[in-house]
Design a protein around this motif. Structure first.
Motif, PDB file in Angstrom:
ATOM      1  N   THR A  89      14.928  11.829  -9.253  1.00  0.00           N
ATOM      2  CA  THR A  89      15.712  11.164 -10.054  1.00  0.00           C
ATOM      3  C   THR A  89      15.085  10.698 -11.333  1.00  0.00           C
ATOM      4  N   ALA A  90      15.926  10.442 -12.486  1.00  0.00           N
ATOM      5  CA  ALA A  90      15.191   9.896 -13.605  1.00  0.00           C
ATOM      6  C   ALA A  90      14.311   8.830 -13.459  1.00  0.00           C
ATOM      7  N   LEU A  91      13.191   8.791 -14.237  1.00  0.00           N
ATOM      8  CA  LEU A  91      12.239   7.594 -13.934  1.00  0.00           C
ATOM      9  C   LEU A  91      12.470   6.717 -15.100  1.00  0.00           C
ATOM     10  N   ASP A  92      12.167   5.495 -14.987  1.00  0.00           N
ATOM     11  CA  ASP A  92      12.117   4.583 -16.004  1.00  0.00           C
ATOM     12  C   ASP A  92      11.043   3.339 -15.897  1.00  0.00           C
ATOM     13  N   PHE A  93      10.269   3.283 -16.806  1.00  0.00           N
ATOM     14  CA  PHE A  93       9.080   2.518 -16.743  1.00  0.00           C
ATOM     15  C   PHE A  93       9.490   1.153 -16.768  1.00  0.00           C
ATOM     16  N   GLU A  94      10.564   0.587 -17.598  1.00  0.00           N
ATOM     17  CA  GLU A  94      11.053  -0.588 -17.661  1.00  0.00           C
ATOM     18  C   GLU A  94      11.559  -1.257 -16.486  1.00  0.00           C
ATOM     19  N   LEU A  95      12.245  -0.360 -15.458  1.00  0.00           N
ATOM     20  CA  LEU A  95      12.825  -0.913 -14.182  1.00  0.00           C
ATOM     21  C   LEU A  95      11.661  -0.753 -12.915  1.00  0.00           C
ATOM     22  N   VAL A  96      10.819   0.471 -13.258  1.00  0.00           N
ATOM     23  CA  VAL A  96       9.875   0.899 -11.941  1.00  0.00           C
ATOM     24  C   VAL A  96       8.885   1.318 -12.518  1.00  0.00           C
ATOM     25  N   PRO A  97       7.758   0.476 -12.782  1.00  0.00           N
ATOM     26  CA  PRO A  97       6.625   1.159 -13.725  1.00  0.00           C
ATOM     27  C   PRO A  97       5.621   1.950 -12.465  1.00  0.00           C
ATOM     28  N   VAL A  98       5.591   1.538 -11.234  1.00  0.00           N
ATOM     29  CA  VAL A  98       4.897   2.125 -10.238  1.00  0.00           C
ATOM     30  C   VAL A  98       5.558   2.455  -8.858  1.00  0.00           C
ATOM     31  N   HIS A  99       5.615   3.581  -8.390  1.00  0.00           N
ATOM     32  CA  HIS A  99       5.996   4.102  -7.211  1.00  0.00           C
ATOM     33  C   HIS A  99       4.750   4.406  -6.187  1.00  0.00           C
ATOM     34  N   THR A 100       5.048   3.916  -4.881  1.00  0.00           N
ATOM     35  CA  THR A 100       4.066   4.154  -3.948  1.00  0.00           C
ATOM     36  C   THR A 100       4.763   4.768  -2.790  1.00  0.00           C
ATOM     37  N   MET A 101       3.992   5.629  -1.899  1.00  0.00           N
ATOM     38  CA  MET A 101       4.475   6.498  -0.897  1.00  0.00           C
ATOM     39  C   MET A 101       3.206   6.790   0.069  1.00  0.00           C
ATOM     40  N   THR A 102       3.730   7.381   1.203  1.00  0.00           N
ATOM     41  CA  THR A 102       2.662   7.660   2.077  1.00  0.00           C
ATOM     42  C   THR A 102       3.085   9.318   2.432  1.00  0.00           C
ATOM     43  N   LEU A 103       2.339  10.102   2.340  1.00  0.00           N
ATOM     44  CA  LEU A 103       2.530  11.578   2.576  1.00  0.00           C
ATOM     45  C   LEU A 103       1.830  11.857   4.058  1.00  0.00           C
ATOM     46  N   THR A 104       2.545  12.337   5.155  1.00  0.00           N
ATOM     47  CA  THR A 104       1.973  12.636   6.395  1.00  0.00           C
ATOM     48  C   THR A 104       2.136  14.174   6.739  1.00  0.00           C
ATOM     49  N   ILE A 105       0.899  14.748   7.134  1.00  0.00           N
ATOM     50  CA  ILE A 105       0.959  16.218   7.430  1.00  0.00           C
ATOM     51  C   ILE A 105       0.676  15.904   9.043  1.00  0.00           C
ATOM     52  N   THR A 106       1.535  16.948   9.690  1.00  0.00           N
ATOM     53  CA  THR A 106       1.156  17.297  11.109  1.00  0.00           C
ATOM     54  C   THR A 106       1.033  18.783  11.430  1.00  0.00           C
ATOM     55  N   ASP A 107      -0.050  19.003  12.050  1.00  0.00           N
ATOM     56  CA  ASP A 107      -0.170  20.358  12.506  1.00  0.00           C
ATOM     57  C   ASP A 107       0.466  20.945  14.022  1.00  0.00           C
ATOM     58  N   SER A 108       0.136  21.949  14.170  1.00  0.00           N
ATOM     59  CA  SER A 108       0.754  22.474  15.390  1.00  0.00           C
ATOM     60  C   SER A 108       0.594  21.915  16.848  1.00  0.00           C
ATOM     61  N   SER A 109      -0.361  21.077  16.871  1.00  0.00           N
ATOM     62  CA  SER A 109      -0.739  20.301  17.930  1.00  0.00           C
ATOM     63  C   SER A 109      -0.429  18.845  17.878  1.00  0.00           C
ATOM     64  N   GLN A 110       0.361  18.494  16.999  1.00  0.00           N
ATOM     65  CA  GLN A 110       0.815  17.013  16.629  1.00  0.00           C
ATOM     66  C   GLN A 110       0.053  16.258  16.150  1.00  0.00           C
ATOM     67  N   ARG A 111      -1.161  16.618  15.798  1.00  0.00           N
ATOM     68  CA  ARG A 111      -2.234  15.801  15.128  1.00  0.00           C
ATOM     69  C   ARG A 111      -1.902  15.514  13.601  1.00  0.00           C
ATOM     70  N   THR A 112      -2.091  14.351  13.157  1.00  0.00           N
ATOM     71  CA  THR A 112      -1.601  14.156  11.754  1.00  0.00           C
ATOM     72  C   THR A 112      -2.728  13.478  11.062  1.00  0.00           C
ATOM     73  N   ALA A 113      -2.495  13.212   9.776  1.00  0.00           N
ATOM     74  CA  ALA A 113      -3.194  12.678   8.775  1.00  0.00           C
ATOM     75  C   ALA A 113      -2.291  12.207   7.827  1.00  0.00           C
ATOM     76  N   THR A 114      -2.678  11.064   6.995  1.00  0.00           N
ATOM     77  CA  THR A 114      -1.972  10.420   5.904  1.00  0.00           C
ATOM     78  C   THR A 114      -2.722  10.185   4.726  1.00  0.00           C
ATOM     79  N   GLN A 115      -1.818  10.244   3.643  1.00  0.00           N
ATOM     80  CA  GLN A 115      -2.534  10.053   2.447  1.00  0.00           C
ATOM     81  C   GLN A 115      -1.663   9.093   1.444  1.00  0.00           C
ATOM     82  N   SER A 116      -2.110   7.992   1.057  1.00  0.00           N
ATOM     83  CA  SER A 116      -1.481   7.168   0.169  1.00  0.00           C
ATOM     84  C   SER A 116      -1.213   7.542  -1.257  1.00  0.00           C
ATOM     85  N   ILE A 117      -0.068   7.595  -1.859  1.00  0.00           N
ATOM     86  CA  ILE A 117       0.144   8.125  -2.981  1.00  0.00           C
ATOM     87  C   ILE A 117       0.663   7.044  -3.945  1.00  0.00           C
TER      88      ILE A 117
END
Length: 189
Positions: A89-117
């Motif tokens: 969606t359209a970004l707007d610095f004046e409304l939300v200057p910083v966005h945070t999220m977590t990316l999760t990866i899962t392998d075939s044995s259901q093991r996971t890792a996360t990355q903070s973005i």
């Protein structure tokens, strides 16, 4: 002579990211659908990188302005796989200057890792916008330098901006003047 045979059994390893915390800076004026970054997960187990799945969780603000595209197609011998992070969606610095999220990866044995973005937006100077069509009325034979109605109104998204207001074209342009700073029109002659 005696021989000893040692068999090494593969133990599944957890997938990983190169960085556990990723900070990305982009301009607020990027178009919807634009690529922000190719996010890459890694799995050392043979063939597991092909099956890595990606998901975004823990998003702030709750209305996610970003989405994942289609993951990269890779060969069984490759140990890493990427997925594009795109603007949703359209970004707007004046409304939300910083966005945070977590990316999760899962392998075939259901093991996971996360990355903070963290995605930090750079402010882009937007042009001011007139609030609405504004009409000013002038009485006949008004003296020189008489104000014509109230100053023009405009909306400015960016803070701490100065403006210069001028009449570029108008019927009888020589008749009107405008204060550069506040947009107050007046009779010139």
């Amino acid at each position: 002579e005696k021989y000893i045979f040692v068999q090494v059994n593969d133990v599944p390893e957890d997938p990983t990211f190169k960085e556990s915390n990723l900070v990305i800076t982009i301009g607020e004026n990027n178009n919807v659908g634009s690529l922000v970054e190719n996010l890459t997960g890694k799995d050392e187990d043979p063939g597991d990188a092909m099956a890595l799945t990606f998901s975004l969780i823990g998003v702030s603000p709750a209305t996610l302005s970003f989405e994942l595209g289609a993951p990269e197609t890779i060969y069984p011998y490759q140990s890493s796989r990427s997925i594009p992070l795109q603007i949703k969606t359209a970004l707007d610095f004046e409304l939300v200057p910083v966005h945070t999220m977590t990316l999760t990866i899962t392998d075939s044995s259901q093991r996971t890792a996360t990355q903070s973005i963290t995605i930090q937006l750079n402010d882009v100077n937007e042009a001011p916008v007139l609030v609405k069509d504004q009409i000013r009325y002038v009485k006949e034979n008004m003296p020189m330098d008489s104000f014509i109605g109230s100053p023009l109104e405009w909306y400015e998204e960016d803070e701490r901006q100065s403006h210069k207001v001028e009449i570029i074209s108008a019927e009888w342009k020589a008749t009107w003047a405008i204060n550069e700073c506040d947009g107050q029109m007046r009779v010139k002659i």
